[in-house]
Design a protein around this motif. Structure first.
Motif, PDB file in Angstrom:
ATOM      1  N   ARG A 119       3.456  -5.917  -1.569  1.00  0.00           N
ATOM      2  CA  ARG A 119       3.378  -5.556  -3.022  1.00  0.00           C
ATOM      3  C   ARG A 119       2.176  -6.138  -3.476  1.00  0.00           C
ATOM      4  O   ARG A 119       1.248  -5.644  -3.954  1.00  0.00           O
ATOM      5  CB  ARG A 119       4.425  -5.749  -3.799  1.00  0.00           C
ATOM      6  CG  ARG A 119       5.585  -5.085  -3.599  1.00  0.00           C
ATOM      7  CD  ARG A 119       6.832  -5.269  -4.504  1.00  0.00           C
ATOM      8  NE  ARG A 119       8.004  -4.984  -4.251  1.00  0.00           N
ATOM      9  CZ  ARG A 119       9.280  -4.854  -4.897  1.00  0.00           C
ATOM     10  NH1 ARG A 119       8.948  -4.998  -6.213  1.00  0.00           N
ATOM     11  NH2 ARG A 119      10.243  -4.792  -4.443  1.00  0.00           N
ATOM     12  N   TYR A 146       6.151  -8.240  -8.340  1.00  0.00           N
ATOM     13  CA  TYR A 146       7.179  -7.353  -8.553  1.00  0.00           C
ATOM     14  C   TYR A 146       7.162  -6.812  -9.894  1.00  0.00           C
ATOM     15  O   TYR A 146       7.408  -5.391 -10.112  1.00  0.00           O
ATOM     16  CB  TYR A 146       8.599  -8.316  -8.680  1.00  0.00           C
ATOM     17  CG  TYR A 146       8.815  -8.337  -7.224  1.00  0.00           C
ATOM     18  CD1 TYR A 146       9.605  -7.892  -6.129  1.00  0.00           C
ATOM     19  CD2 TYR A 146       8.194 -10.017  -6.699  1.00  0.00           C
ATOM     20  CE1 TYR A 146       9.710  -8.324  -5.032  1.00  0.00           C
ATOM     21  CE2 TYR A 146       8.419 -10.314  -5.440  1.00  0.00           C
ATOM     22  CZ  TYR A 146       9.414  -9.586  -4.535  1.00  0.00           C
ATOM     23  OH  TYR A 146       9.530 -10.200  -3.561  1.00  0.00           O
ATOM     24  N   ASN A 188       9.062  -0.355  -4.552  1.00  0.00           N
ATOM     25  CA  ASN A 188      10.532  -0.893  -4.096  1.00  0.00           C
ATOM     26  C   ASN A 188      10.669  -0.679  -2.525  1.00  0.00           C
ATOM     27  O   ASN A 188      11.423  -1.469  -1.985  1.00  0.00           O
ATOM     28  CB  ASN A 188      11.563  -0.636  -4.819  1.00  0.00           C
ATOM     29  CG  ASN A 188      12.004   1.022  -4.642  1.00  0.00           C
ATOM     30  OD1 ASN A 188      11.399   1.692  -3.774  1.00  0.00           O
ATOM     31  ND2 ASN A 188      12.844   1.378  -5.458  1.00  0.00           N
ATOM     32  N   PRO A 212       7.136   0.701 -11.164  1.00  0.00           N
ATOM     33  CA  PRO A 212       8.223   1.134 -10.077  1.00  0.00           C
ATOM     34  C   PRO A 212       8.232   2.696 -10.156  1.00  0.00           C
ATOM     35  O   PRO A 212       8.613   3.216  -9.086  1.00  0.00           O
ATOM     36  CB  PRO A 212       9.526   0.487 -10.602  1.00  0.00           C
ATOM     37  CG  PRO A 212       9.501   0.093 -11.948  1.00  0.00           C
ATOM     38  CD  PRO A 212       7.882  -0.195 -12.200  1.00  0.00           C
TER      39      PRO A 212
END
Ligand code: SF4
Length: 348
Positions: A179, A121, A172, A126
């Motif tokens: 991911r 993450y 996202n 992002p």
């Protein structure tokens, strides 16, 4: 997984001590000995698991190998593939000491060693598309551009089980497992020989962990990769590793073939870690060893054997003398005064 026993990486007496600074003048008042005199080899084509509690220094060690940190002292000897030697191991093979290279010199070898990070993450920007993320190392280190670059990224995504048509999406839009696959594709982009996997599945759901571990194993077979696999989950490490090294307070205390180490541990700390691994045989109940005492600080480790305040087998000598790192049978290495006298319990 094959293990040809050709050494790809040799860590020799590696130390990474972080200075502690205090006061207005930022004087050095001590050091955190995150990695403290560690030596081991990684063989070509194998997976070497590196386990230990949080804070034992395993991630710092991995970061030294990829030279995210410049080690305080010691050597990181890498068997380079292009013949440009900085030093030699006496066998006529070119060997590069990563610990001594400047950032500029390192650029020539960056593609050979890559890292897969723990948290899929936070390790992906992002604001970048998958195309930007996976192509970034290719743009920096190669001349690939335009359609050729996109085609290469498409191949990499396919290789890790993702669809090339999704390369214009942002992180996202993907699940945690997907991911991590993007992170793996980025690590593969420059066709490395060695990948340092830093807790690559610990942030993922249990159901997804096995898929990512299986992917890593498939890639290893197809591409002849070598892994330094850092984890705290001993079940995952047992599944993927050829050999396993156990770290405690900045030092490697035991190293052996995975099966041997799990069935026949020789260090009391390894025995305690293994007692938390669930048995696959429901008829066998094993004693869970709860380590007593506080985890010592790497700023001021205990004298003698650093494990002695928590060791159920400690004797007087353990408080005074540091146990030597010694080889017992079949490449089984251990640092414990009583390794050949104790009868420790492993995993069946
Ligand atoms: Fe325990 Fe002593 Fe062995 Fe250290 S040297 S692990 S304290 S028995």
């Amino acid at each position: 997984m094959t293990n040809t026993r050709n050494t790809l990486l040799e860590i020799k007496n590696l130390k990474m001590h972080f200075p502690i600074r205090r006061g207005l003048l930022k004087r050095v008042v001590g050091h955190v000995r995150a990695v403290d005199d560690v030596s081991f080899e990684v063989f070509q084509g194998e997976t070497l698991g590196l386990v230990g509690e949080s804070g034992c220094g395993k991630t710092t060690l991995g970061r030294c190998v990829v030279r995210a940190y410049r080690p305080t002292s010691g050597e990181i000897l890498y068997q380079a593939g292009d013949g440009s030697a900085v030093s030699s191991n006496g066998s006529g093979q070119p060997v590069i000491d990563f610990a001594r290279l400047t950032s500029r010199q390192l650029r020539a070898y960056r593609h050979e060693i890559q890292m897969i990070f723990q948290d899929p993450y936070s390790s992906l920007n992002p604001r970048m598309t998958v195309l930007d993320i996976v192509s970034e190392p290719l743009v920096i280190h190669t001349k690939l551009r335009g359609d050729a670059l996109k085609s290469e990224v498409g191949d990499l995504l396919r290789r890790v089980g993702l669809r090339p048509e999704h390369m214009n999406r942002y992180p996202n839009a993907f699940s945690g497992g997907q991911r991590q696959r993007i992170g793996i594709a980025r690590a593969l982009a420059l066709r490395p020989k060695l990948i340092v996997c830093d807790e690559p599945v610990s942030a993922l759901d249990v159901s997804v962990q096995a898929q990512v571990v299986n992917l890593l194993q498939d890639l290893q077979r197809e591409l002849g990769l070598t892994y330094l696999f850092i984890a705290h989950d001993l079940s995952v490490v047992q599944h993927i590793s050829n050999r396993v090294a156990v770290m405690y307070l900045g030092k490697v205390v035991e190293l052996a073939e995975a099966k041997r180490l799990y069935q026949n541990p020789l260090h009391p700390y390894t025995e305690a870690l293994l007692s938390a691994v669930p048995s696959t045989n429901p008829d066998i109940t094993r004693e869970r060893i709860i380590l007593t005492g506080d985890v010592p600080t790497p700023i001021n480790p205990p004298p003698g054997c650093a494990f002695h305040p928590r060791c159920r087998y400690a004797q007087d000598v353990c408080q005074r003398e540091t146990p030597a790192w010694r080889a017992l049978e079949d490449g089984h290495h251990v640092a414990c005064h009583f390794a050949d006298q104790l009868s420790l319990t492993g995993v069946n």
